[in-house]
Design a protein around this motif. Sequence first.
Motif, short mmCIF file in Angstrom:
data_model
loop_
_atom_site.label_atom_id
_atom_site.label_comp_id
_atom_site.label_asym_id
_atom_site.label_seq_id
_atom_site.Cartn_x
_atom_site.Cartn_y
_atom_site.Cartn_z
N THR A 27 -0.19 -10.17 -3.71
CA THR A 27 -0.25 -9.27 -4.86
C THR A 27 -1.32 -8.24 -4.55
N ILE A 28 -0.92 -6.98 -4.53
CA ILE A 28 -1.84 -5.89 -4.24
C ILE A 28 -1.89 -5.02 -5.50
N ASP A 29 -3.10 -4.84 -6.02
CA ASP A 29 -3.30 -4.03 -7.22
C ASP A 29 -3.96 -2.71 -6.87
N ILE A 80 2.96 2.88 -10.61
CA ILE A 80 3.01 1.44 -10.31
C ILE A 80 1.58 0.99 -10.04
N ASP A 81 1.14 -0.02 -10.78
CA ASP A 81 -0.24 -0.50 -10.67
C ASP A 81 -0.39 -1.74 -9.81
N SER A 82 0.69 -2.47 -9.60
CA SER A 82 0.60 -3.73 -8.87
C SER A 82 1.92 -4.01 -8.16
N VAL A 83 1.82 -4.57 -6.96
CA VAL A 83 3.00 -4.94 -6.18
C VAL A 83 2.88 -6.39 -5.78
N GLN A 84 3.90 -7.18 -6.09
CA GLN A 84 3.95 -8.58 -5.68
C GLN A 84 5.08 -8.74 -4.68
N ARG A 104 0.83 -1.21 0.00
CA ARG A 104 0.00 0.00 0.00
C ARG A 104 0.87 1.26 0.00
N ALA A 105 1.92 1.26 0.81
CA ALA A 105 2.82 2.41 0.85
C ALA A 105 3.48 2.64 -0.51
N THR A 106 3.84 1.56 -1.19
CA THR A 106 4.45 1.67 -2.51
C THR A 106 3.46 2.24 -3.52
N LEU A 107 2.23 1.72 -3.52
CA LEU A 107 1.22 2.22 -4.45
C LEU A 107 0.87 3.67 -4.17
#
Length: 111
Positions: free
Chosen positions: A101-103, A46-50, A37-40
């Motif tokens: 994976t957070i989108d 950035i649309d997705s973090v894995q 969440r912090a990255t997004l």
Amino acid sequence: MERYDNVKRVLLETFFGPPNVGVYSPSIQSTLYQMARATLNRFSNIDSVQLKMPNIHFLLVNISNTGGQIVKKEAVHLVFNVRFDCISFCLSHCHHSVNATIDRYKKACSD
């Protein structure tokens, strides 16, 4: 390389928290979510973090009243040296990885 370093910095800052107090995490799942969440939130492109994180369980054992005698158990491995009259043991039968994976939420387009 600069973008990589910036993302890494956000992930590490979120994971560790402020140096003088750290950050409480109720679970590995919560930690992964907060990091993603912090990255997004920080990087709009950035649309997705894995993320994948090891989930290793440690037991803290007080040995202050054992006179230095340590009994070895088959189910555990000594991980850290004696510190503050305690030893941390890692449970060898109780570890795995947690993946997340957070989108970024995208609103569906309507015609």
